[in-house]
Design a protein around this motif. Structure first.
Motif, mmCIF file in Angstrom:
data_model
loop_
_atom_site.group_PDB
_atom_site.id
_atom_site.type_symbol
_atom_site.label_atom_id
_atom_site.label_comp_id
_atom_site.label_asym_id
_atom_site.label_seq_id
_atom_site.Cartn_x
_atom_site.Cartn_y
_atom_site.Cartn_z
ATOM 1 N N LYS A 1 42.210 35.071 26.285
ATOM 2 C CA LYS A 1 43.085 36.299 26.414
ATOM 3 C C LYS A 1 42.079 37.689 26.619
ATOM 4 C CE LYS A 1 45.253 35.788 22.513
ATOM 5 N NZ LYS A 1 46.226 35.948 21.294
ATOM 6 N N GLN A 2 41.154 37.674 25.938
ATOM 7 C CA GLN A 2 40.208 38.740 26.168
ATOM 8 C C GLN A 2 39.467 38.941 27.647
ATOM 9 O OE1 GLN A 2 37.066 38.655 23.123
ATOM 10 N NE2 GLN A 2 38.785 39.236 21.445
ATOM 11 N N SER A 3 39.152 37.818 28.089
ATOM 12 C CA SER A 3 38.621 37.779 29.446
ATOM 13 C C SER A 3 39.746 38.013 30.372
ATOM 14 C CB SER A 3 37.815 36.446 29.794
ATOM 15 O OG SER A 3 38.828 35.374 29.512
ATOM 16 N N PHE A 4 40.902 37.535 30.177
ATOM 17 C CA PHE A 4 41.852 37.648 31.262
ATOM 18 C C PHE A 4 42.396 39.312 31.155
ATOM 19 C CE2 PHE A 4 46.520 37.926 32.304
ATOM 20 C CZ PHE A 4 46.554 37.366 33.481
ATOM 21 N N LEU A 5 42.500 39.826 29.904
ATOM 22 C CA LEU A 5 42.713 41.309 30.046
ATOM 23 C C LEU A 5 41.559 42.012 30.748
ATOM 24 C CD1 LEU A 5 44.655 43.372 28.896
ATOM 25 C CD2 LEU A 5 43.214 43.539 26.832
ATOM 26 N N LYS A 6 40.309 41.821 30.397
ATOM 27 C CA LYS A 6 39.322 42.429 30.926
ATOM 28 C C LYS A 6 39.296 42.219 32.602
ATOM 29 C CE LYS A 6 34.052 42.347 31.654
ATOM 30 N NZ LYS A 6 34.122 42.077 33.022
ATOM 31 N N GLN A 7 39.684 41.134 33.034
ATOM 32 C CA GLN A 7 39.957 40.962 34.595
ATOM 33 C C GLN A 7 40.749 41.800 35.080
ATOM 34 O OE1 GLN A 7 37.632 39.039 36.187
ATOM 35 N NE2 GLN A 7 38.700 39.430 38.244
ATOM 36 N N GLY B 1 42.410 44.998 38.306
ATOM 37 C CA GLY B 1 43.534 45.006 39.053
ATOM 38 C C GLY B 1 44.116 45.816 39.855
ATOM 39 N N GLU B 2 43.418 46.935 40.424
ATOM 40 C CA GLU B 2 43.861 47.619 41.522
ATOM 41 C C GLU B 2 43.295 46.915 42.727
ATOM 42 O OE1 GLU B 2 39.288 48.472 41.265
ATOM 43 O OE2 GLU B 2 40.887 48.449 39.849
ATOM 44 N N ARG B 3 42.511 46.121 42.965
ATOM 45 C CA ARG B 3 42.442 44.879 43.950
ATOM 46 C C ARG B 3 43.418 43.942 43.905
ATOM 47 N NH1 ARG B 3 36.063 44.720 43.609
ATOM 48 N NH2 ARG B 3 35.348 46.668 44.128
ATOM 49 N N TYR B 4 43.970 43.602 42.989
ATOM 50 C CA TYR B 4 45.210 42.767 42.919
ATOM 51 C C TYR B 4 46.222 43.425 43.463
ATOM 52 C CZ TYR B 4 42.232 39.524 40.173
ATOM 53 O OH TYR B 4 41.358 38.730 39.810
ATOM 54 N N VAL B 5 46.472 44.910 42.866
ATOM 55 C CA VAL B 5 47.723 45.466 43.576
ATOM 56 C C VAL B 5 47.643 45.617 45.071
ATOM 57 C CG1 VAL B 5 48.793 47.770 43.308
ATOM 58 C CG2 VAL B 5 48.251 46.462 41.370
ATOM 59 N N MET B 6 46.438 46.040 45.589
ATOM 60 C CA MET B 6 46.482 46.292 47.017
ATOM 61 C C MET B 6 46.533 44.983 47.644
ATOM 62 S SD MET B 6 43.136 49.197 47.113
ATOM 63 C CE MET B 6 42.156 48.265 46.406
ATOM 64 N N THR B 7 45.897 43.944 47.389
ATOM 65 C CA THR B 7 46.122 42.665 47.946
ATOM 66 C C THR B 7 47.477 42.126 48.081
ATOM 67 O OG1 THR B 7 43.849 42.219 47.444
ATOM 68 C CG2 THR B 7 45.166 40.331 48.235
ATOM 69 N N PHE B 8 47.940 41.983 46.911
ATOM 70 C CA PHE B 8 49.337 41.193 46.631
ATOM 71 C C PHE B 8 50.666 42.135 47.054
ATOM 72 C CE2 PHE B 8 46.935 38.843 43.339
ATOM 73 C CZ PHE B 8 46.895 37.646 44.524
#
Length: 137
Positions: free
Chosen positions: A16-22, A27-34
């Motif tokens: 959970k901690q590593s997922f939240l850190k990722q 997160g901004e790259r995921y938003v821009m990509t998806f």
């Protein structure tokens, strides 16, 4: 038993901690990509500006953090209450921390005040007119 539940809970906590850190760091790259918010050229400009902005933290603030982490580890004993520490060491640590916070605040304010005004110039010097014009193509 087949599964050690203590280790399983610890593993789940780390996951959970590593997922939240990722999510927080990328997160901004995921938003821009998806969500297709920015074009590829604008994403390139964003990445360059983001990396140039993080250089300040790497070159200025990271050495300060590392140096004073060592200083505070030498002056104060970890895991002990403030009242059980030597009062001279606590006083020294408090004075150094106050001066350090003032220094970091002044550096941050200088960057905040002059960063916006000179960011276009920095991009123009770094990548030329095409990068600083915003197209990034």
């Amino acid at each position: 038993p087949l599964v050690d539940w203590t280790l399983a809970r610890l593993t789940w906590s780390f996951f959970k901690q590593s997922f939240l850190k990722q999510i927080l760091t990328e997160g901004e790259r995921y938003v821009m990509t998806f969500l297709n918010v920015l074009s590829f050229g604008d994403q390139g400009v964003y990445d360059i500006v983001n990396n140039l902005g993080s250089m300040v933290a790497r070159f200025i603030f990271l050495p300060i953090e590392e140096s004073f982490y060592i200083f505070f580890a030498k002056v104060l004993e970890r895991g002990r209450d403030v009242k059980s520490q030597k009062q001279d060491n606590v006083t020294i640590a408090a004075e150094v921390l106050e001066c350090l916070l003032k220094l970091v605040l002044v550096i941050g304010l200088i960057i905040a005040v002059f960063g916006g005004a000179y960011s276009h110039l920095a991009l123009d010097i770094y990548g030329g007119f095409l990068l600083s014009s915003g197209a990034g193509k």
